[in-house]
Scaffold this active site. Structure first.
Site, PDB file in Angstrom:
ATOM      1  N   GLY A 193     -40.256  21.874  51.480  1.00 14.82           N
ATOM      2  CA  GLY A 193     -39.759  23.285  52.023  1.00 14.82           C
ATOM      3  C   GLY A 193     -40.581  24.498  52.799  1.00 14.82           C
ATOM      4  O   GLY A 193     -41.614  24.242  53.337  1.00 14.82           O
TER       5      GLY A 193
ATOM      6  N   TYR B 198     -31.407  31.060  36.603  1.00 11.37           N
ATOM      7  CA  TYR B 198     -31.773  30.797  37.308  1.00 11.37           C
ATOM      8  C   TYR B 198     -32.432  32.267  37.934  1.00 11.37           C
ATOM      9  O   TYR B 198     -33.608  32.159  38.522  1.00 11.37           O
ATOM     10  CB  TYR B 198     -31.445  29.857  38.677  1.00 11.37           C
ATOM     11  CG  TYR B 198     -32.742  30.497  39.855  1.00 11.37           C
ATOM     12  CD1 TYR B 198     -33.525  29.463  40.265  1.00 11.37           C
ATOM     13  CD2 TYR B 198     -32.177  31.527  41.292  1.00 11.37           C
ATOM     14  CE1 TYR B 198     -34.226  29.525  41.722  1.00 11.37           C
ATOM     15  CE2 TYR B 198     -32.797  31.254  42.771  1.00 11.37           C
ATOM     16  CZ  TYR B 198     -34.121  30.164  42.256  1.00 11.37           C
ATOM     17  OH  TYR B 198     -34.878  30.719  43.856  1.00 11.37           O
TER      18      TYR B 198
ATOM     19  N   PHE C 259     -33.275  23.221  48.752  1.00 19.19           N
ATOM     20  CA  PHE C 259     -33.461  23.734  47.869  1.00 19.19           C
ATOM     21  C   PHE C 259     -31.670  23.605  47.214  1.00 19.19           C
ATOM     22  O   PHE C 259     -31.715  23.802  45.768  1.00 19.19           O
ATOM     23  CB  PHE C 259     -33.238  24.911  47.926  1.00 19.19           C
ATOM     24  CG  PHE C 259     -32.902  26.298  46.892  1.00 19.19           C
ATOM     25  CD1 PHE C 259     -33.913  27.024  45.860  1.00 19.19           C
ATOM     26  CD2 PHE C 259     -31.813  27.292  46.712  1.00 19.19           C
ATOM     27  CE1 PHE C 259     -33.724  28.181  44.243  1.00 19.19           C
ATOM     28  CE2 PHE C 259     -31.646  27.989  46.095  1.00 19.19           C
ATOM     29  CZ  PHE C 259     -32.678  28.553  45.403  1.00 19.19           C
TER      30      PHE C 259
ATOM     31  N   LEU D  97     -31.838  33.642  51.775  1.00 17.14           N
ATOM     32  CA  LEU D  97     -31.828  32.468  52.168  1.00 17.14           C
ATOM     33  C   LEU D  97     -32.369  31.378  52.877  1.00 17.14           C
ATOM     34  O   LEU D  97     -32.736  32.001  53.760  1.00 17.14           O
ATOM     35  CB  LEU D  97     -30.347  32.961  52.834  1.00 17.14           C
ATOM     36  CG  LEU D  97     -29.049  31.220  52.503  1.00 17.14           C
ATOM     37  CD1 LEU D  97     -28.643  31.503  50.674  1.00 17.14           C
ATOM     38  CD2 LEU D  97     -27.974  31.912  53.575  1.00 17.14           C
TER      39      LEU D  97
ATOM     40  N   VAL E  58     -45.532  20.771  36.940  1.00 20.97           N
ATOM     41  CA  VAL E  58     -46.465  21.529  37.135  1.00 20.97           C
ATOM     42  C   VAL E  58     -45.323  21.610  35.818  1.00 20.97           C
ATOM     43  O   VAL E  58     -46.029  22.206  34.790  1.00 20.97           O
ATOM     44  CB  VAL E  58     -46.030  22.672  38.011  1.00 20.97           C
ATOM     45  CG1 VAL E  58     -46.362  22.680  39.161  1.00 20.97           C
ATOM     46  CG2 VAL E  58     -44.569  23.335  37.881  1.00 20.97           C
TER      47      VAL E  58
END
Ligand code: NDP
Ligand code: 8X3
Length: 256
Positions: free
Chosen positions: A17, A157, A194, A189, A65
């Site tokens: 992405g 989120y 995702f 968007l 991470v």
């Protein structure tokens, strides 16, 4: 305009992405890249493609991470000629689920909070001291429109992306008086993996998010990230909200 040729850019979430698109545009601009994500095979094929097409020098750090020790170890073990990182693109992130808060999945929450907030903090904490010492550097955080507007079922989120905004603001304040820049790029968007990740692999549901409209592509966002990094040293693009023309708010998307 600042030239990023031979600058060292660390991109988290480079395996897909927006992050992979950032790798592409910085490679085209002649930068050296440190590519981080969990999927080593993806990083390897991206690095091979960039080496072939642009002779890009890449250093790969396959890591999660969320794992504080792994992040610290990977960064402390960078070869000497990869240590002076010029730009940190904190892009690794994800959403999980789209549920009412009182029906939410706790595992989903932890994954989002640990990745989007804590992972970003671990990388920032590890790399900004070196930038301060060298009096040179730029942190570019990928936030979201979700950090500006909470939408139904977006609860946790959206909270993580509001946190990214607050952390960016706080870091900017704490670095005031240094030449280090802090920017947030907040997309609407974008057609990437995702939604497939959000819906735990449900591709049909993910595709419907982008159907009958014209979303951004990863490259659209990556070009804005590169634009931030290439402004003259006295110019900081502090916050960039980047939406498709067909989007006027977090939930206001025009569909044909
Ligand atoms: P993708 O799913 O396509 O890419 C997400 C990237 O993050 C992957 O490279 C993934 O790599 C990496 N990542 C996820 N979790 C971890 C982890 N624990 N450790 C290391 N890397 C991780 O989605 P996008 O490109 O769309 O997402 C990039 C960023 O953009 C995210 O922060 C997202 O919140 C944000 N964003 C996305 C929007 C959209 O509509 N697509 C809109 C606004 C913001 P791997 O799985 O290999 O570890
Ligand atoms: C990703 C965009 O609107 O799906 O951050 O939250 S949205």
């Amino acid at each position: 305009m600042q030239n990023v040729r031979n600058h060292i850019i660390l991109i988290s979430g480079a395996s897909s992405g927006i992050g992979a698109a950032c790798a592409q545009v910085f490679a085209e601009a002649g930068a050296r890249l440190i590519l981080a994500a969990r999927r080593r095979d993806r990083l390897e094929s991206l690095a091979a493609q960039l080496q072939d097409s642009h002779s890009t020098r890449c250093h790969l750090i396959p890591l999660d991470v969320r794992d504080r020790a792994q992040v610290a170890q990977a960064l402390s073990q960078l070869p000497a000629d990869w240590q002076a990182i010029d730009v940190l693109v904190n892009n690794a992130g994800l959403s999980r689920g789209l549920d009412k808060l009182h029906e939410g999945n706790l595992q989903d929450w932890e994954e989002m909070i640990d990745t989007n907030i804590k992972g970003l903090l671990y990388l920032t904490r590890a790399l900004v001291p070196g930038m301060v010492e060298r009096q040179r550097g730029h942190v570019i955080n990928i936030g979201s429109i979700a950090g500006h507007q909470t939408y139904p079922r977006g609860n946790v989120y959206c909270a993580t992306k509001a946190a990214v905004r607050a952390i960016s603001e706080g870091l900017k304040q704490d670095l005031l008086g240094t030449p280090i820049r802090v920017s947030t790029v907040d997309p609407g968007l974008v057609e990437t993996e995702f939604s497939e990740v959000r819906f735990h692999g449900d591709r049909d549901r993910a595709q419907r998010v982008y159907s009958d409209t014209v979303p951004l592509q990863g490259r659209d966002v990556a070009e804005v990230v590169l634009f931030c990094a290439t402004r003259p040293a006295h110019v900081n693009l502090s916050e960039m909200l980047v939406l498709p023309t067909a989007q006027a708010g977090a939930t206001l998307v025009h569909r044909a």
